[in-house]
Design a protein around this motif. Structure first.
Motif, PDB file in Angstrom:
ATOM      1  N   GLN A 182       0.180  -0.971  -0.175  1.00 30.83           N
ATOM      2  CA  GLN A 182      -0.165  -0.308   0.234  1.00 30.83           C
ATOM      3  C   GLN A 182       0.533   1.054   0.423  1.00 30.83           C
ATOM      4  O   GLN A 182       0.394   2.188  -0.530  1.00 30.83           O
ATOM      5  N   ILE A 183       2.286   1.283   0.847  1.00 33.01           N
ATOM      6  CA  ILE A 183       2.891   2.322   0.256  1.00 33.01           C
ATOM      7  C   ILE A 183       3.757   2.277  -0.462  1.00 33.01           C
ATOM      8  O   ILE A 183       3.925   3.746  -0.964  1.00 33.01           O
ATOM      9  N   MET A 184       4.132   1.586  -1.320  1.00 36.07           N
ATOM     10  CA  MET A 184       4.943   1.569  -2.312  1.00 36.07           C
ATOM     11  C   MET A 184       4.141   1.338  -3.869  1.00 36.07           C
ATOM     12  O   MET A 184       4.906   1.746  -4.576  1.00 36.07           O
ATOM     13  N   GLY A 185       2.976   0.860  -3.839  1.00 33.02           N
ATOM     14  CA  GLY A 185       2.910  -0.326  -4.634  1.00 33.02           C
ATOM     15  C   GLY A 185       3.198  -1.532  -5.149  1.00 33.02           C
ATOM     16  O   GLY A 185       4.652  -1.798  -4.692  1.00 33.02           O
ATOM     17  N   GLU A 186       2.628  -2.624  -5.548  1.00 35.87           N
ATOM     18  CA  GLU A 186       3.052  -3.313  -5.634  1.00 35.87           C
ATOM     19  C   GLU A 186       4.256  -4.317  -5.762  1.00 35.87           C
ATOM     20  O   GLU A 186       5.409  -4.853  -5.573  1.00 35.87           O
ATOM     21  N   ASP A 187       4.600  -4.153  -7.275  1.00 37.40           N
ATOM     22  CA  ASP A 187       5.914  -3.794  -7.753  1.00 37.40           C
ATOM     23  C   ASP A 187       6.904  -3.737  -7.551  1.00 37.40           C
ATOM     24  O   ASP A 187       8.190  -4.025  -6.888  1.00 37.40           O
ATOM     25  N   GLN A 188       7.042  -2.541  -7.379  1.00 39.97           N
ATOM     26  CA  GLN A 188       7.777  -1.534  -6.254  1.00 39.97           C
ATOM     27  C   GLN A 188       7.807  -2.043  -4.459  1.00 39.97           C
ATOM     28  O   GLN A 188       9.326  -2.374  -4.271  1.00 39.97           O
ATOM     29  N   ALA A 189       7.210  -2.807  -4.136  1.00 44.28           N
ATOM     30  CA  ALA A 189       7.054  -3.234  -3.162  1.00 44.28           C
ATOM     31  C   ALA A 189       7.991  -4.642  -2.622  1.00 44.28           C
ATOM     32  O   ALA A 189       8.874  -5.397  -2.104  1.00 44.28           O
ATOM     33  N   PHE A 190       7.774  -5.542  -3.503  1.00 42.70           N
ATOM     34  CA  PHE A 190       8.743  -6.535  -4.229  1.00 42.70           C
ATOM     35  C   PHE A 190       9.299  -6.398  -4.165  1.00 42.70           C
ATOM     36  O   PHE A 190      10.938  -7.186  -3.879  1.00 42.70           O
ATOM     37  N   LEU A 196      15.461  -6.134   0.740  1.00 42.03           N
ATOM     38  CA  LEU A 196      15.556  -6.602   1.855  1.00 42.03           C
ATOM     39  C   LEU A 196      16.096  -8.449   2.248  1.00 42.03           C
ATOM     40  O   LEU A 196      16.606  -8.067   3.496  1.00 42.03           O
ATOM     41  N   ASN A 197      15.733  -9.274   1.466  1.00 40.40           N
ATOM     42  CA  ASN A 197      16.183 -10.180   1.652  1.00 40.40           C
ATOM     43  C   ASN A 197      17.285 -10.061   2.415  1.00 40.40           C
ATOM     44  O   ASN A 197      17.885 -11.286   2.858  1.00 40.40           O
ATOM     45  N   ALA A 198      18.067 -10.139   1.324  1.00 43.92           N
ATOM     46  CA  ALA A 198      19.929 -10.417   1.577  1.00 43.92           C
ATOM     47  C   ALA A 198      20.201  -9.557   3.073  1.00 43.92           C
ATOM     48  O   ALA A 198      21.226 -10.171   3.356  1.00 43.92           O
ATOM     49  N   ASN A 199      19.534  -9.300   3.620  1.00 42.23           N
ATOM     50  CA  ASN A 199      19.923  -8.735   5.464  1.00 42.23           C
ATOM     51  C   ASN A 199      18.741  -9.408   6.143  1.00 42.23           C
ATOM     52  O   ASN A 199      19.326  -9.380   7.058  1.00 42.23           O
ATOM     53  N   ILE A 200      18.123 -10.482   5.565  1.00 38.35           N
ATOM     54  CA  ILE A 200      17.671 -11.037   6.507  1.00 38.35           C
ATOM     55  C   ILE A 200      18.075 -12.700   6.942  1.00 38.35           C
ATOM     56  O   ILE A 200      18.593 -12.807   5.936  1.00 38.35           O
ATOM     57  N   SER A 201      18.135 -12.681   8.305  1.00 43.66           N
ATOM     58  CA  SER A 201      18.586 -13.800   9.138  1.00 43.66           C
ATOM     59  C   SER A 201      17.726 -14.807   8.835  1.00 43.66           C
ATOM     60  O   SER A 201      18.232 -16.314   8.839  1.00 43.66           O
ATOM     61  N   GLN A 202      16.402 -15.098   9.205  1.00 42.75           N
ATOM     62  CA  GLN A 202      14.964 -15.947   9.738  1.00 42.75           C
ATOM     63  C   GLN A 202      14.386 -15.335   9.311  1.00 42.75           C
ATOM     64  O   GLN A 202      13.712 -14.265   9.812  1.00 42.75           O
ATOM     65  N   TYR A 203      13.074 -15.890   8.512  1.00 48.20           N
ATOM     66  CA  TYR A 203      12.173 -15.204   8.725  1.00 48.20           C
ATOM     67  C   TYR A 203      10.814 -16.870   9.405  1.00 48.20           C
ATOM     68  O   TYR A 203      10.969 -17.743   9.524  1.00 48.20           O
ATOM     69  N   THR A 204      10.898 -15.662  10.622  1.00 46.36           N
ATOM     70  CA  THR A 204       9.722 -16.774  11.910  1.00 46.36           C
ATOM     71  C   THR A 204       8.754 -17.389  11.279  1.00 46.36           C
ATOM     72  O   THR A 204       7.648 -16.681  10.872  1.00 46.36           O
TER      73      THR A 204
END
Length: 341
Positions: A182-190, A196-204
């Motif tokens: 909603q903030i960025m638009g769908e394509d921009q959000a993805f 961001l995924n490069a900085n994520i160590s874990q999806y809990t």
């Protein structure tokens, strides 16, 4: 002395009556909040009522899946707490039933709108804004700069230093996904989420787990609802809560009665009880610092206030729709989860 036929019938009737009374005195509850408040709510309710609560703690996404799987033979009577989107989806899917509490007019506008938008199949019980919490000691040791905006979380210095939950199991993470769209638009959000995924160590699995990990020093940043970060600070951990500068979404923690509930009367008793100011004012005692939905309930002094946060006009109806939710989660699985570290 021989037992008469009448005596046997009386004994059977008494046993049946006792069994019926016992059955009437139970409630099968799923709680999608933190386990501490879940246990407090269960204990307080059982003290006030002659009803035994069989409680299971599950995240919002897990609860929705369970209720859907058991639709033909419901095992659950009432679902308390957890983000509103899965509650709205359950309402749209006909998995929950309409109930208009006599306390409805005592609630905040956002709680009443949640009820109206669902055809009165769910109601808001608390609210809280999305943000993150970071470990101030880790930041000091590693020389990190405080992330004040969503964009700041893409800093390469945070590689492997951020945790967020999986939006399939966590209502918190789904709110984050829908908020960014909603903030960025769908394509921009993805595009953002891929970076961001490069900085994520874990999806809990659990929505509050990331900031608990940050509190323990296992990660630097946890993307969570701000009140979950504040709860860690209140416990004495070196955690600071942040509201993102670009704006953020928020949750309306909700409550729904399951369609076909076997203990319907007791579910309604819990429902009305949980909306009272006395019960909602007690949530802070379990270090739950959300904004209560009853207008006269005490707001915890630690609670992040909406007036201090740049909130988006979060579209609960659209992002609680089954088709939209399914579409976003499938795209997340395809573009983010499949490429996760």
């Amino acid at each position: 002395m021989k037992t008469t036929t009448i005596g046997l019938l009386l004994m059977a009737a008494t046993a049946l009556s006792a069994t019926s009374a016992k059955a009437a005195g139970t409630l099968n509850l799923i709680c999608s909040a933190d386990v501490v408040i879940c246990e407090q709510m269960k204990g307080d309710f059982e003290k006030d009522h002659d009803i035994k609560v069989n409680m299971v703690r599950l995240s919002s996404g897990e609860t929705y899946a369970k209720i859907r799987a058991e639709a033909r033979n419901p095992k659950t009577d009432i679902w308390w707490a957890g983000t509103g989107d899965p509650h709205m989806q359950a309402a749209s899917d006909g998995l929950t039933q309409e109930y208009r509490s006599p306390l409805l007019d005592q609630l905040q506008d956002w709680a009443q709108k949640q009820a109206e938008g669902s055809g009165f199949k769910t109601v808001g019980v608390y609210a809280g804004a999305l943000g993150w919490g970071y470990n101030t000691e880790i930041f000091k040791t590693k020389g990190f700069t405080e992330p004040k905006c969503w964009a700041d979380l893409l800093n390469p210095a945070f590689k492997g230093e951020i945790q967020i939950a999986n939006p399939n199991s966590s209502g918190t993470a789904y709110t984050a996904l829908a908020s960014l769209v909603q903030i960025m638009g769908e394509d921009q959000a993805f595009d953002y989420l891929k970076k961001l995924n490069a900085n994520i160590s874990q999806y809990t699995k659990s929505g509050s787990a990331p900031v608990k990990a940050a509190a323990r020093g296992e990660t630097a940043i946890g993307i969570v609802f701000m009140h979950d970060a504040v709860a860690q600070t209140a416990e004495g951990f070196p955690v600071k809560a942040v509201a993102p500068c670009e704006g953020t979404g928020y949750e309306i923690g909700s409550m729904s009665i399951v369609k076909g509930a076997k203990n319907l009367d007791n579910a309604k008793i819990w429902y009305d009880w949980a909306l009272t100011p006395a019960v909602q004012s007690r949530m802070k005692d379990a270090k739950s610092f959300q904004l209560p939905s009853n207008k006269t309930a005490e707001i915890p002094k630690e609670a992040p206030r909406f007036e201090d946060i740049k909130l988006i006009d979060y579209d609960f109806k659209t992002y609680g729709e089954p088709a939209k939710r399914k579409e976003l989660l499938e795209r997340w699985d395809r573009e983010i989860s499949a490429k996760a570290n």
